[in-house]
Design a protein around this motif. Structure first.
Motif, PDB file in Angstrom:
ATOM      1  N   ASP A  74      42.719  11.958  -0.123  1.00 59.36           N
ATOM      2  CA  ASP A  74      41.467  12.080  -0.722  1.00 59.36           C
ATOM      3  C   ASP A  74      40.833  13.298  -1.167  1.00 59.36           C
ATOM      4  OD1 ASP A  74      41.581   9.208  -0.985  1.00 59.36           O
ATOM      5  OD2 ASP A  74      40.290   8.948   0.743  1.00 59.36           O
ATOM      6  N   VAL A  75      41.765  14.521  -0.500  1.00 63.87           N
ATOM      7  CA  VAL A  75      41.225  15.731  -0.469  1.00 63.87           C
ATOM      8  C   VAL A  75      41.470  16.425  -1.931  1.00 63.87           C
ATOM      9  CG1 VAL A  75      41.335  18.055   0.486  1.00 63.87           C
ATOM     10  CG2 VAL A  75      41.371  16.312   2.016  1.00 63.87           C
ATOM     11  N   VAL A  76      40.380  16.811  -2.462  1.00 63.08           N
ATOM     12  CA  VAL A  76      40.663  17.271  -3.809  1.00 63.08           C
ATOM     13  C   VAL A  76      40.824  18.844  -3.730  1.00 63.08           C
ATOM     14  CG1 VAL A  76      39.451  17.693  -6.115  1.00 63.08           C
ATOM     15  CG2 VAL A  76      38.914  15.598  -4.768  1.00 63.08           C
ATOM     16  N   VAL A  77      41.889  19.177  -4.377  1.00 63.53           N
ATOM     17  CA  VAL A  77      42.365  20.703  -4.280  1.00 63.53           C
ATOM     18  C   VAL A  77      42.009  21.132  -5.888  1.00 63.53           C
ATOM     19  CG1 VAL A  77      44.150  22.350  -3.945  1.00 63.53           C
ATOM     20  CG2 VAL A  77      43.828  20.341  -2.380  1.00 63.53           C
ATOM     21  N   LEU A  78      41.067  22.075  -5.939  1.00 63.49           N
ATOM     22  CA  LEU A  78      40.886  22.648  -7.336  1.00 63.49           C
ATOM     23  C   LEU A  78      41.860  24.000  -7.699  1.00 63.49           C
ATOM     24  CD1 LEU A  78      37.071  21.942  -7.459  1.00 63.49           C
ATOM     25  CD2 LEU A  78      39.002  20.584  -8.297  1.00 63.49           C
ATOM     26  N   SER A  79      42.105  24.119  -8.648  1.00 61.11           N
ATOM     27  CA  SER A  79      42.923  25.207  -9.094  1.00 61.11           C
ATOM     28  C   SER A  79      42.158  25.616 -10.344  1.00 61.11           C
ATOM     29  CB  SER A  79      44.479  25.286  -9.124  1.00 61.11           C
ATOM     30  OG  SER A  79      45.005  26.287  -9.522  1.00 61.11           O
ATOM     31  N   CYS A  80      41.451  26.819 -10.546  1.00 60.01           N
ATOM     32  CA  CYS A  80      40.771  27.337 -11.693  1.00 60.01           C
ATOM     33  C   CYS A  80      41.979  28.107 -12.415  1.00 60.01           C
ATOM     34  CB  CYS A  80      39.646  28.160 -11.376  1.00 60.01           C
ATOM     35  SG  CYS A  80      38.103  27.264 -10.786  1.00 60.01           S
ATOM     36  N   VAL A  84      39.199  23.349 -19.957  1.00 60.51           N
ATOM     37  CA  VAL A  84      39.232  24.937 -20.131  1.00 60.51           C
ATOM     38  C   VAL A  84      39.300  25.526 -18.832  1.00 60.51           C
ATOM     39  CG1 VAL A  84      38.159  26.939 -20.930  1.00 60.51           C
ATOM     40  CG2 VAL A  84      38.133  24.929 -22.430  1.00 60.51           C
ATOM     41  N   LEU A  85      38.451  25.234 -17.904  1.00 60.15           N
ATOM     42  CA  LEU A  85      38.259  25.803 -16.490  1.00 60.15           C
ATOM     43  C   LEU A  85      39.151  25.472 -15.568  1.00 60.15           C
ATOM     44  CD1 LEU A  85      34.489  25.636 -16.242  1.00 60.15           C
ATOM     45  CD2 LEU A  85      35.648  27.325 -17.441  1.00 60.15           C
ATOM     46  N   LEU A  86      39.695  24.487 -15.428  1.00 56.99           N
ATOM     47  CA  LEU A  86      40.507  23.887 -14.484  1.00 56.99           C
ATOM     48  C   LEU A  86      42.023  23.409 -14.744  1.00 56.99           C
ATOM     49  CD1 LEU A  86      38.359  21.036 -12.577  1.00 56.99           C
ATOM     50  CD2 LEU A  86      39.077  23.572 -11.731  1.00 56.99           C
ATOM     51  N   GLU A  87      43.106  24.048 -14.088  1.00 58.52           N
ATOM     52  CA  GLU A  87      44.114  23.505 -14.314  1.00 58.52           C
ATOM     53  C   GLU A  87      44.447  22.069 -13.946  1.00 58.52           C
ATOM     54  OE1 GLU A  87      47.249  25.852 -11.935  1.00 58.52           O
ATOM     55  OE2 GLU A  87      46.295  27.816 -12.667  1.00 58.52           O
ATOM     56  N   GLY A  88      44.945  21.286 -15.152  1.00 61.99           N
ATOM     57  CA  GLY A  88      45.002  19.968 -14.916  1.00 61.99           C
ATOM     58  C   GLY A  88      43.823  19.497 -15.231  1.00 61.99           C
TER      59      GLY A  88
END
Length: 199
Positions: free
Chosen positions: A10-16, A36-40
């Motif tokens: 459930d951990v959300v990993v963000l990649s901008c 636009v801001l996030l990968e995927g």
């Protein structure tokens, strides 16, 4: 002691995305923002995220034409987990102005002093648009023409917005005519039919 279990799924990993160049759309905004801001960032629930833009220390909640040409920092945070990422974005406007194609031609009578306004133009953003006359050509006709047309001036315009986007050429015709009988508006008859007669 009570053991605590964490579901890592459930951990959300963000990649901008970083160093992103993005153009404002037809409404002068960025849409979809997360894409636009996030990968995927496609198909994500916008309500689950918060995002802010920064021009130095100044916080910007939304992007507009005032930010065209700027490189801004941004942060995206997943509200539930608190995870966040940073990136930079450069704002562009690549949509050219468009002329209003309705009622573009003008009819005037010879000898009349008529101020013909520039054709109406619209832009995706509300910044000023400069309309320039590119060319003008005049064709004359014999005074014996049945519709009274004695001159036709064709003007060609182009419009440029503050970002340097140039519209397609726009043509306007100005017809100069001498009045003919059908142009005359006669007063109504005072015959108790059209108007009351005089006593």
């Amino acid at each position: 002691q009570v053991p605590i279990y964490v579901n890592l799924d459930d951990v959300v990993v963000l990649s901008c995305n970083d160093n992103v160049q993005v153009s404002l759309n037809e409404n002068c905004i960025i849409d979809p923002v997360l894409d636009v801001l996030l990968e995927g960032g496609e198909n994500l629930d916008v309500a689950a995220f918060e995002y802010l833009f920064y021009d130095g220390q100044e916080v910007i909640s939304s992007i507009s034409d005032a930010h065209v040409g700027l490189s801004l920092d941004f942060v995206v945070e997943e509200i539930c987990s608190g995870n966040s990422c940073w990136g930079t974005i450069s704002i562009e406007d690549k949509i050219a102005p468009e002329f209003d194609a309705q009622n573009i031609d003008v009819n005037v009578f010879c000898g009349s002093n008529v101020n013909i306004p520039l054709p109406a133009v619209s832009d995706n953003c509300n910044s000023p648009v400069v309309v320039n006359l590119v060319s003008s050509s005049i064709q004359t006709f014999a005074c014996t023409s049945q519709n009274g047309l004695i001159e036709q001036e064709t003007r060609v315009y182009k419009a440029t917005d503050v970002s340097g986007n140039e519209s397609a050429s726009f043509e306007q015709n100005i017809y100069t005519r001498i009045p003919i009988i059908s142009d005359i508006e006669f007063p109504a008859n005072l015959d108790d039919v059209q108007l009351e007669s005089l006593n």
